[in-house]
Design a protein around this motif. Structure first.
Motif, PDB file in Angstrom:
ATOM      1  N   PHE A  99      14.643   3.499  34.656  1.00  0.00           N
ATOM      2  CA  PHE A  99      14.964   3.800  36.045  1.00  0.00           C
ATOM      3  C   PHE A  99      16.283   3.159  36.454  1.00  0.00           C
ATOM      4  N   PHE A 100      16.435   1.875  36.139  1.00  0.00           N
ATOM      5  CA  PHE A 100      17.660   1.196  36.538  1.00  0.00           C
ATOM      6  C   PHE A 100      18.868   1.745  35.788  1.00  0.00           C
ATOM      7  N   ALA A 101      18.693   2.121  34.525  1.00  0.00           N
ATOM      8  CA  ALA A 101      19.794   2.742  33.787  1.00  0.00           C
ATOM      9  C   ALA A 101      20.177   4.074  34.432  1.00  0.00           C
ATOM     10  N   ALA A 102      19.176   4.869  34.820  1.00  0.00           N
ATOM     11  CA  ALA A 102      19.450   6.142  35.480  1.00  0.00           C
ATOM     12  C   ALA A 102      20.124   5.944  36.833  1.00  0.00           C
ATOM     13  N   SER A 103      19.938   4.771  37.436  1.00  0.00           N
ATOM     14  CA  SER A 103      20.538   4.451  38.732  1.00  0.00           C
ATOM     15  C   SER A 103      21.916   3.811  38.585  1.00  0.00           C
ATOM     16  N   GLY A 104      22.404   3.691  37.346  1.00  0.00           N
ATOM     17  CA  GLY A 104      23.765   3.223  37.130  1.00  0.00           C
ATOM     18  C   GLY A 104      23.897   1.791  36.654  1.00  0.00           C
ATOM     19  N   TYR A 105      22.783   1.131  36.324  1.00  0.00           N
ATOM     20  CA  TYR A 105      22.825  -0.273  35.909  1.00  0.00           C
ATOM     21  C   TYR A 105      22.745  -0.399  34.386  1.00  0.00           C
ATOM     22  N   VAL A 106      23.465  -1.363  33.851  1.00  0.00           N
ATOM     23  CA  VAL A 106      23.226  -1.808  32.483  1.00  0.00           C
ATOM     24  C   VAL A 106      22.038  -2.759  32.516  1.00  0.00           C
ATOM     25  N   VAL A 107      21.141  -2.623  31.558  1.00  0.00           N
ATOM     26  CA  VAL A 107      19.937  -3.471  31.515  1.00  0.00           C
ATOM     27  C   VAL A 107      19.908  -4.227  30.193  1.00  0.00           C
ATOM     28  N   LEU A 108      19.745  -5.554  30.267  1.00  0.00           N
ATOM     29  CA  LEU A 108      19.614  -6.384  29.074  1.00  0.00           C
ATOM     30  C   LEU A 108      18.240  -7.048  29.094  1.00  0.00           C
ATOM     31  N   GLN A 109      17.448  -6.813  28.046  1.00  0.00           N
ATOM     32  CA  GLN A 109      16.092  -7.357  27.945  1.00  0.00           C
ATOM     33  C   GLN A 109      16.049  -8.388  26.820  1.00  0.00           C
ATOM     34  N   PRO A 110      16.088  -9.684  27.156  1.00  0.00           N
ATOM     35  CA  PRO A 110      16.132 -10.724  26.119  1.00  0.00           C
ATOM     36  C   PRO A 110      14.746 -11.117  25.611  1.00  0.00           C
ATOM     37  N   ASN A 111      14.654 -11.325  24.320  1.00  0.00           N
ATOM     38  CA  ASN A 111      13.453 -11.938  23.742  1.00  0.00           C
ATOM     39  C   ASN A 111      13.732 -13.429  23.584  1.00  0.00           C
ATOM     40  N   TYR A 112      13.757 -14.102  24.716  1.00  0.00           N
ATOM     41  CA  TYR A 112      14.089 -15.518  24.822  1.00  0.00           C
ATOM     42  C   TYR A 112      13.152 -16.373  23.974  1.00  0.00           C
ATOM     43  N   ARG A 113      13.590 -17.588  23.667  1.00  0.00           N
ATOM     44  CA  ARG A 113      12.691 -18.502  22.971  1.00  0.00           C
ATOM     45  C   ARG A 113      11.483 -18.800  23.861  1.00  0.00           C
ATOM     46  N   GLY A 114      10.319 -18.746  23.251  1.00  0.00           N
ATOM     47  CA  GLY A 114       9.055 -18.741  23.989  1.00  0.00           C
ATOM     48  C   GLY A 114       8.376 -17.388  23.894  1.00  0.00           C
ATOM     49  N   SER A 115       9.128 -16.366  23.431  1.00  0.00           N
ATOM     50  CA  SER A 115       8.546 -15.040  23.194  1.00  0.00           C
ATOM     51  C   SER A 115       7.671 -15.079  21.954  1.00  0.00           C
ATOM     52  N   GLY A 116       6.689 -14.194  21.912  1.00  0.00           N
ATOM     53  CA  GLY A 116       5.874 -14.029  20.724  1.00  0.00           C
ATOM     54  C   GLY A 116       6.550 -13.107  19.735  1.00  0.00           C
ATOM     55  N   GLY A 117       5.982 -13.039  18.522  1.00  0.00           N
ATOM     56  CA  GLY A 117       6.449 -12.085  17.531  1.00  0.00           C
ATOM     57  C   GLY A 117       7.440 -12.607  16.520  1.00  0.00           C
ATOM     58  N   TYR A 118       8.017 -13.798  16.785  1.00  0.00           N
ATOM     59  CA  TYR A 118       9.050 -14.329  15.901  1.00  0.00           C
ATOM     60  C   TYR A 118       8.609 -15.596  15.165  1.00  0.00           C
ATOM     61  N   GLY A 119       7.369 -15.980  15.285  1.00  0.00           N
ATOM     62  CA  GLY A 119       6.883 -17.163  14.599  1.00  0.00           C
ATOM     63  C   GLY A 119       6.906 -18.413  15.463  1.00  0.00           C
ATOM     64  N   ASP A 120       6.385 -19.501  14.900  1.00  0.00           N
ATOM     65  CA  ASP A 120       6.186 -20.741  15.650  1.00  0.00           C
ATOM     66  C   ASP A 120       7.482 -21.356  16.150  1.00  0.00           C
ATOM     67  N   ASP A 121       8.521 -21.373  15.313  1.00  0.00           N
ATOM     68  CA  ASP A 121       9.760 -22.031  15.719  1.00  0.00           C
ATOM     69  C   ASP A 121      10.350 -21.378  16.960  1.00  0.00           C
ATOM     70  N   TRP A 122      10.260 -20.050  17.029  1.00  0.00           N
ATOM     71  CA  TRP A 122      10.817 -19.345  18.194  1.00  0.00           C
ATOM     72  C   TRP A 122       9.912 -19.491  19.413  1.00  0.00           C
ATOM     73  N   TYR A 123       8.624 -19.451  19.174  1.00  0.00           N
ATOM     74  CA  TYR A 123       7.655 -19.563  20.271  1.00  0.00           C
ATOM     75  C   TYR A 123       7.702 -20.933  20.926  1.00  0.00           C
ATOM     76  N   GLN A 124       8.077 -21.956  20.153  1.00  0.00           N
ATOM     77  CA  GLN A 124       8.129 -23.333  20.618  1.00  0.00           C
ATOM     78  C   GLN A 124       6.762 -23.752  21.175  1.00  0.00           C
ATOM     79  N   ARG A 125       6.736 -24.296  22.411  1.00  0.00           N
ATOM     80  CA  ARG A 125       5.448 -24.712  22.981  1.00  0.00           C
ATOM     81  C   ARG A 125       4.947 -23.714  24.020  1.00  0.00           C
ATOM     82  N   ASN A 126       5.519 -22.566  24.091  1.00  0.00           N
ATOM     83  CA  ASN A 126       5.301 -21.436  24.994  1.00  0.00           C
ATOM     84  C   ASN A 126       6.301 -21.494  26.143  1.00  0.00           C
ATOM     85  N   GLY A 127       6.432 -20.381  26.849  1.00  0.00           N
ATOM     86  CA  GLY A 127       7.465 -20.247  27.865  1.00  0.00           C
ATOM     87  C   GLY A 127       7.285 -21.084  29.105  1.00  0.00           C
ATOM     88  N   PHE A 128       6.081 -21.673  29.309  1.00  0.00           N
ATOM     89  CA  PHE A 128       5.884 -22.591  30.429  1.00  0.00           C
ATOM     90  C   PHE A 128       6.209 -24.024  30.017  1.00  0.00           C
TER      91      PHE A 128
END
Length: 658
Positions: free
Chosen positions: A459-488
């Protein structure tokens, strides 16, 4: 293979074309999918699907796959509160459906409840399959059980886990002291049952072999003081032709250690499941013969291997899937791989092709194909005729709309770590510079974004915006080192990565610094607010949907539940809790804030957004809170979502001075 242009003729206004009206982007992208939970009858001649009605309501349709066939309404749910979950065929003329909803309770606030029922394909003969309660029942069951085996050999019967509560019908044969989760073989027409596993108070799940035999049971670990969960599940198994339970594994739901079984292969006599290897989830097979033999089925050196691929009425395991930049499938069943490869050649523009259901003999397959700029469509593949028939579009409201492509990228965090992300430019403006932009952190926090269609980003792309969706550290799917102690617990790192996503967009010239906003849902909403607290100079507008805003308050929401200790430990203690709570630091926010929340949200209480709004008011920060009395965390209402999109887009434009 031939692709035949023979789509179903869809009756009624539910899936009808919108005609020649001016395109309303908010209505089109905010609309609930026009067909979900699509399933194939055992003979492969009919499909069922769930379509939206008003509000959170929905209707189950069944339809023969012949060209021109008209869908028939079989079951309707108003959404107030009952809603339709998935429906699957138990015979060629009967289905089993999950009905769920949120109930208001004066002492516990909101209760999530679900039940299973059966209905004929023509809408007749409704039968409740979950255990029924009465005046004498002691307690209330939130869950209605699960079908654990669709019993391909027995027409109309299922093997089902069911919750039992004591019935104090003293002196009557109707009374019962049984309590807990058991397994019954249940005739969905007559409701005649055969007890397969007597109820156990600590049982949490059962797994069958796909042929009517229960092979695995999960039992909740001993509770601590106050009846609090430990997060440990003990899994037990039986050898073939034995009734004796033996230990299989102990699984920790907090740190995901131990073996978590998903399926049993009767022929190989193994259980498939996940287990951590070198800090990442892998698929392994454990022998069920007493030898404790373990076989590595598949692992990745970069990411978690998190899903089994299963097909057929017996849900047999044929492969695994995982996500690097794009979800990838690995098939160890040669016949299935050959079929999927063939489907990929027939649908070359749709790299995400998967088999979602099959007839009993697997001669006919229900296939779903999609990509980043196509929400996807369902097809029927007839293997004998080598023909592929189009059936249903998942989002008919977007038919003919030019959608944006999504590009996997990475950007450097402040400490030099490369953060994976997905970048979406407005259609036709790929690579353009100087556009308004949005950082959109995902929820969870232990989830991750994947490449594919995303209605909010589109929707935002169709409205003229560039959208960046980061898989920041604390995200799942990349293993323990990336997940750290969770995003909180690790919020400074997670939020730092989110802020660096915005800084990167500006540094690359993709967005000017004064036209950069942030939009997030759930934990993503928390990340949007906390980013504005941590560095108020980066984002010029904040949109937070159903956000966590006070970490201590988030813990207290679970005070009366058995997972309170686990939720408290997940969030943590100490100064980082206050420092990581946007509602307690609203005076540091300089950008305007737009909040959305549903009052029936049990994931994140609406009190979080109300607290945030009061804090922003006290701090003199421009803000608006939009609420809905009858919606939950997902805001699963087309009109509400359209309103949210319109308000968000207008809010961003105003904040950017456009």
């Amino acid at each position: 293979m031939r692709v035949l242009p023979v789509a179903l003729t869809l009756a009624g206004s539910v899936l009808a074309s919108s005609g020649a009206r001016a395109f309303d982007a908010a209505a089109a992208f905010g609309a609930r999918p026009s067909a979900v939970d699509v399933s194939l009858s055992p003979d492969g001649n009919s499909i069922a699907f769930v379509a939206p009605t008003q509000g959170m309501g929905s209707v189950l349709y069944t339809v023969h796959v012949d060209p021109g066939a008209k869908p028939k309404a079989a079951l309707t749910a108003s959404g107030k509160p009952e809603r339709l979950g998935g429906c699957d065929w138990v015979s060629n003329d009967r289905l089993v459906c999950r009905v769920y909803g949120i109930l208001k309770d004066p002492s516990l606030s909101l209760l999530p409840v679900n039940r299973l029922l059966a209905v004929n394909a023509d809408g007749s003969d409704h039968q409740l399959l979950s255990t029924a309660s009465n005046f004498y029942t002691r307690g209330f069951a939130l869950g209605g059980g699960n079908v654990i085996d669709w019993m391909a050999e027995r027409d109309g019967a299922v093997l089902m886990s069911r919750h039992y509560l004591p019935d104090e019908h003293i002196g009557s044969r109707l009374g019962s002291s049984e309590e807990g989760l058991g397994v019954d073989l249940l005739d969905t027409r007559t409701l005649q049952k055969q007890t397969i596993e007597r109820p156990l108070s600590d049982a949490v799940c059962y797994i069958s072999d796909g042929h009517g035999t229960v092979r695995i049971m999960g039992v909740r670990g001993a509770r601590k003081g106050g009846g609090q969960d430990t997060g440990i599940v003990h899994f037990l198994y039986r050898r073939p032709n034995s009734r004796e339970w033996q230990g299989l594994s102990d699984y920790n739901e907090v740190d995901y250690t131990g073996f978590l079984p998903y399926a049993v292969d009767r022929e190989r006599n193994v259980a498939y499941g996940t287990k951590k290897i070198d800090g990442r989830l892998a698929i392994v097979a454990l022998a069920l013969d007493g030898s404790s033999r373990e076989e590595l089925v598949y692992s990745s050196p970069q990411v978690d291997v998190d899903d089994l691929i299963r097909i057929g009425r017996r849900h047999r395991v044929v492969g695994v899937s995982f996500v690097t930049d794009i979800r990838t499938a690995f098939f160890f069943d040669a016949d299935t791989k050959k079929i999927v490869d063939s489907l990929g050649r027939a649908l070359p523009q749709h790299p995400a092709v998967r088999i979602v259901d099959a007839s009993v003999d697997e001669s006919k397959l229900l296939v779903f194909a999609s990509r980043d700029n196509d929400p996807g469509s369902y097809y029927l593949f007839d293997q004998g005729a080598h023909q592929l028939h189009p059936l249903l579009a998942k989002r008919q409201e977007l038919d003919g709309v030019t959608l944006a492509t999504v590009k996997p990228v990475s950007y450097p965090a402040k400490d030099g770590v490369a953060v994976p992300a997905y970048l979406t430019w407005p259609p036709g403006k790929e690579g353009a510079k100087g556009l308004p932009a949005i950082v959109m952190p995902h929820g969870g926090p232990g989830a991750r974004d994947e490449w594919g269609f995303d209605w909010l980003a589109q929707f935002f792309a169709a409205s003229g915006y560039v959208v960046l969706q980061p898989n920041y550290r604390g995200s799942g799917g990349y293993g323990d080192d990336w997940y750290q102690r969770n995003g909180f617990r690790s919020w400074p790192t997670a939020i730092g990565d989110v802020l660096d996503a915005g800084r990167w967009l500006v540094a690359q010239g993709i967005a000017p610094a004064d036209k950069l906003g942030i939009v997030g849902w759930s934990y993503g909403g928390y990340a949007a607010l906390q980013a504005a607290v941590t560095d108020s100079s980066v984002f010029k507008a904040v949109v937070a949907i159903a956000p966590v805003t006070d970490l201590e308050e988030a813990k207290q929401e679970w005070r009366n539940w058995s997972n309170y200790r686990l939720e408290s430990e997940f969030i943590g203690e100490g100064p980082q809790v206050r420092a990581g709570s946007p509602a307690r630091n609203a005076d540091k926010i300089k950008a305007p804030v737009l909040l959305f929340h549903g009052a029936l949200d049990r994931n994140v209480s609406i009190s979080e957004s109300r607290h945030m709004a009061k804090s922003l008011e006290s701090a003199g920060v421009r803000h608006e809170l939009v609420t809905w009395d009858d919606l939950d965390h997902e805001l699963d209402d087309s009109n509400a979502r359209a309103e949210m999109l319109r308000k968000s887009e207008a809010f961003l434009r105003a904040a950017f001075g456009e």
